[in-house]
Design a protein around this motif. Structure first.
Motif, PDB file in Angstrom:
ATOM      1  N   MET A   1       8.637 -13.099  11.099  1.00  0.00           N
ATOM      2  CA  MET A   1       8.758 -11.639  11.149  1.00  0.00           C
ATOM      3  C   MET A   1       9.694 -11.261  12.291  1.00  0.00           C
ATOM      4  O   MET A   1       9.483 -11.651  13.449  1.00  0.00           O
ATOM      5  N   ASP A   2      10.757 -10.499  11.974  1.00  0.00           N
ATOM      6  CA  ASP A   2      11.702 -10.125  13.019  1.00  0.00           C
ATOM      7  C   ASP A   2      11.143  -8.978  13.860  1.00  0.00           C
ATOM      8  O   ASP A   2      10.141  -8.336  13.532  1.00  0.00           O
ATOM      9  N   TRP A   3      11.838  -8.729  14.984  1.00  0.00           N
ATOM     10  CA  TRP A   3      11.357  -7.732  15.956  1.00  0.00           C
ATOM     11  C   TRP A   3      11.342  -6.325  15.353  1.00  0.00           C
ATOM     12  O   TRP A   3      10.395  -5.552  15.585  1.00  0.00           O
ATOM     13  N   ASN A   4      12.358  -5.975  14.587  1.00  0.00           N
ATOM     14  CA  ASN A   4      12.432  -4.640  13.997  1.00  0.00           C
ATOM     15  C   ASN A   4      11.259  -4.387  13.042  1.00  0.00           C
ATOM     16  O   ASN A   4      10.626  -3.332  13.063  1.00  0.00           O
ATOM     17  N   GLN A   5      10.948  -5.381  12.201  1.00  0.00           N
ATOM     18  CA  GLN A   5       9.833  -5.244  11.274  1.00  0.00           C
ATOM     19  C   GLN A   5       8.505  -5.155  12.023  1.00  0.00           C
ATOM     20  O   GLN A   5       7.606  -4.403  11.637  1.00  0.00           O
ATOM     21  N   ALA A   6       8.376  -5.929  13.100  1.00  0.00           N
ATOM     22  CA  ALA A   6       7.148  -5.883  13.893  1.00  0.00           C
ATOM     23  C   ALA A   6       6.943  -4.506  14.518  1.00  0.00           C
ATOM     24  O   ALA A   6       5.826  -3.971  14.521  1.00  0.00           O
ATOM     25  N   ILE A   7       8.017  -3.911  15.028  1.00  0.00           N
ATOM     26  CA  ILE A   7       7.911  -2.576  15.635  1.00  0.00           C
ATOM     27  C   ILE A   7       7.467  -1.550  14.594  1.00  0.00           C
ATOM     28  O   ILE A   7       6.567  -0.734  14.836  1.00  0.00           O
ATOM     29  N   HIS A   8       8.093  -1.589  13.413  1.00  0.00           N
ATOM     30  CA  HIS A   8       7.721  -0.650  12.354  1.00  0.00           C
ATOM     31  C   HIS A   8       6.264  -0.850  11.928  1.00  0.00           C
ATOM     32  O   HIS A   8       5.538   0.127  11.684  1.00  0.00           O
ATOM     33  N   GLY A   9       5.834  -2.114  11.842  1.00  0.00           N
ATOM     34  CA  GLY A   9       4.458  -2.371  11.457  1.00  0.00           C
ATOM     35  C   GLY A   9       3.466  -1.863  12.480  1.00  0.00           C
ATOM     36  O   GLY A   9       2.441  -1.256  12.137  1.00  0.00           O
ATOM     37  N   LEU A  10       3.768  -2.091  13.765  1.00  0.00           N
ATOM     38  CA  LEU A  10       2.872  -1.624  14.819  1.00  0.00           C
ATOM     39  C   LEU A  10       2.816  -0.105  14.886  1.00  0.00           C
ATOM     40  O   LEU A  10       1.749   0.485  15.093  1.00  0.00           O
ATOM     41  N   LEU A  11       3.956   0.551  14.690  1.00  0.00           N
ATOM     42  CA  LEU A  11       3.967   2.013  14.683  1.00  0.00           C
ATOM     43  C   LEU A  11       3.185   2.571  13.493  1.00  0.00           C
ATOM     44  O   LEU A  11       2.482   3.587  13.614  1.00  0.00           O
ATOM     45  N   THR A  12       3.322   1.906  12.350  1.00  0.00           N
ATOM     46  CA  THR A  12       2.550   2.328  11.173  1.00  0.00           C
ATOM     47  C   THR A  12       1.061   2.200  11.438  1.00  0.00           C
ATOM     48  O   THR A  12       0.278   3.112  11.136  1.00  0.00           O
ATOM     49  N   ALA A  13       0.649   1.058  12.005  1.00  0.00           N
ATOM     50  CA  ALA A  13      -0.764   0.854  12.318  1.00  0.00           C
ATOM     51  C   ALA A  13      -1.261   1.891  13.319  1.00  0.00           C
ATOM     52  O   ALA A  13      -2.360   2.452  13.162  1.00  0.00           O
ATOM     53  N   LEU A  14      -0.459   2.163  14.341  1.00  0.00           N
ATOM     54  CA  LEU A  14      -0.854   3.158  15.335  1.00  0.00           C
ATOM     55  C   LEU A  14      -1.012   4.540  14.708  1.00  0.00           C
ATOM     56  O   LEU A  14      -1.979   5.264  14.990  1.00  0.00           O
ATOM     57  N   GLY A  15      -0.075   4.904  13.847  1.00  0.00           N
ATOM     58  CA  GLY A  15      -0.165   6.201  13.183  1.00  0.00           C
ATOM     59  C   GLY A  15      -1.406   6.311  12.308  1.00  0.00           C
ATOM     60  O   GLY A  15      -2.077   7.354  12.283  1.00  0.00           O
ATOM     61  N   ILE A  16      -1.724   5.243  11.582  1.00  0.00           N
ATOM     62  CA  ILE A  16      -2.918   5.247  10.731  1.00  0.00           C
ATOM     63  C   ILE A  16      -4.171   5.411  11.582  1.00  0.00           C
ATOM     64  O   ILE A  16      -5.066   6.210  11.264  1.00  0.00           O
ATOM     65  N   GLY A  17      -4.257   4.653  12.685  1.00  0.00           N
ATOM     66  CA  GLY A  17      -5.424   4.757  13.547  1.00  0.00           C
ATOM     67  C   GLY A  17      -5.578   6.125  14.161  1.00  0.00           C
ATOM     68  O   GLY A  17      -6.688   6.675  14.226  1.00  0.00           O
ATOM     69  N   LEU A  18      -4.475   6.707  14.617  1.00  0.00           N
ATOM     70  CA  LEU A  18      -4.539   8.038  15.208  1.00  0.00           C
ATOM     71  C   LEU A  18      -4.961   9.088  14.174  1.00  0.00           C
ATOM     72  O   LEU A  18      -5.746   9.998  14.478  1.00  0.00           O
ATOM     73  N   LEU A  19      -4.442   8.974  12.952  1.00  0.00           N
ATOM     74  CA  LEU A  19      -4.775   9.945  11.915  1.00  0.00           C
ATOM     75  C   LEU A  19      -6.257   9.885  11.547  1.00  0.00           C
ATOM     76  O   LEU A  19      -6.949  10.915  11.522  1.00  0.00           O
ATOM     77  N   ILE A  20      -6.750   8.681  11.258  1.00  0.00           N
ATOM     78  CA  ILE A  20      -8.160   8.540  10.885  1.00  0.00           C
ATOM     79  C   ILE A  20      -9.063   8.931  12.058  1.00  0.00           C
ATOM     80  O   ILE A  20     -10.065   9.627  11.882  1.00  0.00           O
ATOM     81  N   GLY A  51      -3.653  -8.979  15.229  1.00  0.00           N
ATOM     82  CA  GLY A  51      -4.344 -10.152  14.701  1.00  0.00           C
ATOM     83  C   GLY A  51      -3.585 -10.789  13.557  1.00  0.00           C
ATOM     84  O   GLY A  51      -3.482 -12.017  13.483  1.00  0.00           O
ATOM     85  N   LEU A  52      -3.018  -9.968  12.663  1.00  0.00           N
ATOM     86  CA  LEU A  52      -2.268 -10.529  11.546  1.00  0.00           C
ATOM     87  C   LEU A  52      -0.981 -11.180  12.028  1.00  0.00           C
ATOM     88  O   LEU A  52      -0.530 -12.178  11.451  1.00  0.00           O
ATOM     89  N   MET A  53      -0.366 -10.629  13.081  1.00  0.00           N
ATOM     90  CA  MET A  53       0.839 -11.240  13.642  1.00  0.00           C
ATOM     91  C   MET A  53       0.541 -12.647  14.184  1.00  0.00           C
ATOM     92  O   MET A  53       1.372 -13.545  14.088  1.00  0.00           O
ATOM     93  N   LEU A  54      -0.662 -12.814  14.728  1.00  0.00           N
ATOM     94  CA  LEU A  54      -1.019 -14.108  15.318  1.00  0.00           C
ATOM     95  C   LEU A  54      -1.522 -15.108  14.289  1.00  0.00           C
ATOM     96  O   LEU A  54      -1.706 -16.284  14.606  1.00  0.00           O
ATOM     97  N   GLY A  55      -1.806 -14.634  13.067  1.00  0.00           N
ATOM     98  CA  GLY A  55      -2.253 -15.532  12.015  1.00  0.00           C
ATOM     99  C   GLY A  55      -3.467 -14.976  11.279  1.00  0.00           C
ATOM    100  O   GLY A  55      -4.205 -14.135  11.812  1.00  0.00           O
ATOM    101  N   GLN A  56      -3.681 -15.466  10.082  1.00  0.00           N
ATOM    102  CA  GLN A  56      -4.791 -14.967   9.272  1.00  0.00           C
ATOM    103  C   GLN A  56      -6.138 -15.280   9.906  1.00  0.00           C
ATOM    104  O   GLN A  56      -7.073 -14.482   9.822  1.00  0.00           O
ATOM    105  N   ALA A  57      -6.265 -16.446  10.532  1.00  0.00           N
ATOM    106  CA  ALA A  57      -7.542 -16.818  11.153  1.00  0.00           C
ATOM    107  C   ALA A  57      -7.884 -15.837  12.272  1.00  0.00           C
ATOM    108  O   ALA A  57      -9.037 -15.393  12.399  1.00  0.00           O
ATOM    109  N   VAL A  58      -6.907 -15.484  13.073  1.00  0.00           N
ATOM    110  CA  VAL A  58      -7.136 -14.525  14.158  1.00  0.00           C
ATOM    111  C   VAL A  58      -7.513 -13.155  13.589  1.00  0.00           C
ATOM    112  O   VAL A  58      -8.402 -12.470  14.106  1.00  0.00           O
TER     113      VAL A  58
END
Length: 411
Positions: A1-20, A51-58
């Motif tokens: 996973m490249d850095w740009n995709q990771a940033i977008h994923g983390l921002l998406t997760a943050l937005g979802i958490g803030l909204l809920i 956790g998903l970035m670090l692996g499915q087990a994590v």
């Protein structure tokens, strides 16, 4: 996973958490029992993403840890708030945070859906406890079973030697009749009789105007105050069916559609005027506001499908006995049960040269007359004298207009 995709994923997760979390905070922020608000859900979403970035087990370990925390929270707050919505929302936040690392658009959309469901707690509770009756729930379950359980199990090939009786097609008629009844019932409850039934009638006509006539007739028999709006709904269903009728003809034979354009336009105008007359003196206040006992009758839908099956067999028998002339007669008879199939037959004969254009124009009128006769009889049988007279008058006026224009205006 490249850095740009990771940033977008983390921002998406943050937005979802803030909204809920914001929705949970707004609804339960004043309660001492609230254990997970904006910050907790935002952190939970980021935990799922990391956790998903670090692996499915994590990720699985993180999810189980949050589940354990949610269970601990529930044990503390269960006496004050026995519901599980908050705990489930926290687990979903972790899952959506992980999903945001792989499919940002899907995760964001699901996050919005979750937030809407959490926000709509009071309206949904009122809908399920006060607005929807037990009978309506049973009707909805029966309709779902017929459409989603029985229909896929039926064969989609003909079971008779002549190839006209397809069980899945006939059962679709049963489902359509039931669906029309349910649609009219919902529209009546939502916006009242004056506008709810006509709107439902028009759109149900694209599925089956025959089913609409029968369904609205049964409803008018159960509630005499609904007779005039039910008549208007049935006529508007036939208007929609007429538009589809013209589309079927145009698909198979554009020449025939052009030749029959004026008669069809006159028929549509008359149906529209008659339905408007049916609504002119109707007021919602004069109509009972409580729900009808049942949204539809299964045995009524089965009877309609049986009648259509008999008509199809009769039409095919005439075609095999008398050839093209029999096919024209058979199409007219078939219009008693299925107008659009008969329209395709007439248009196909015209396109292949088996039927002259002038005869085909009158054949179109004959199909309308045949279908109107069958629906008028059905209206009397399903809705009684007043409803049947209203529907028969409108359909008769439609046929009369088509006859006059066909006679006066050359094709």
């Amino acid at each position: 996973m490249d850095w740009n995709q990771a940033i977008h994923g983390l921002l998406t997760a943050l937005g979802i958490g803030l909204l809920i979390g914001a929705v949970r905070e707004r609804q339960h922020g004043g309660r001492t029992s609230l254990q997970a608000g904006v910050r907790t859900h935002a952190l939970a979403a980021l935990l799922g993403a990391a956790g998903l970035m670090l692996g499915q087990a994590v990720f699985v370990v993180a999810l189980l840890a949050v589940a354990a925390l949610a269970w601990t929270s529930y044990r503390v707050t269960s006496r004050e708030d026995p519901g599980l919505t908050g705990e489930i929302a926290l687990l979903i936040t972790v899952l959506l945070g992980g999903l945001g690392m792989q499919q940002q658009a899907l995760a964001a959309a699901l996050g919005v859906v979750v937030a809407i469901l959490l926000w709509a707690k009071a309206p949904l509770a009122r809908l399920s406890r006060e607005v929807i009756s037990d009978q309506e729930v049973r009707d909805a379950l029966l309709l779902a079973a017929c459409a989603l359980v029985v229909l896929p199990m039926l064969p989609d090939r003909a079971v008779d030697p002549w190839g006209v009786l397809v069980p899945s097609k006939l059962w679709q008629i049963v489902v359509l009749v039931m669906g029309v009844g349910m649609l009219g019932h919902i529209a009546l409850r939502a916006v009242g009789a004056r506008w709810g039934l006509p709107v439902a009638g028009f759109f149900s006509g694209f599925a089956s105007s025959t089913a609409a006539v029968a369904g609205f007739g049964r409803g008018s028999r159960a509630a005499p105050g609904l007779v005039m709006p039910s008549v208007a709904a049935a006529l508007l269903a036939n208007l929609a069916s007429l538009l589809l009728f013209a589309a079927v003809i145009g698909t198979s034979s554009p020449t025939l559609l052009k030749a029959a354009a004026w008669p069809l336009a006159a028929a549509a105008l008359v149906l529209l005027l008659c339905s408007a007359l049916g609504l002119r003196h109707v007021a919602d206040e004069a109509v009972p506001q409580g729900p009808a006992a049942k949204a539809f009758q299964l045995k009524h839908a089965l009877l309609i499908a049986l009648v259509i099956a008999v008509v199809l067999l009769l039409s095919e028998g005439l075609r095999q006995l008398f050839g093209q002339a029999g096919a024209l007669a058979g199409a007219t008879i078939a219009a008693l049960g299925e107008l659009h199939a008969a329209a395709a037959s007439i248009a196909g004969l015209t396109a292949s040269g088996g039927l002259e254009l002038a005869q085909a124009r009158w054949g179109v009128v004959a199909l309308l007359a045949s279908a109107s006769l069958a629906k008028s009889v059905l209206a009397f049988a399903s809705g009684g004298g007043r409803y049947g007279a209203g529907v028969a008058f409108g359909l008769g006026a439609m046929v009369a207009a088509a006859v006059v224009v066909t006679w006066v205006v050359p094709g």
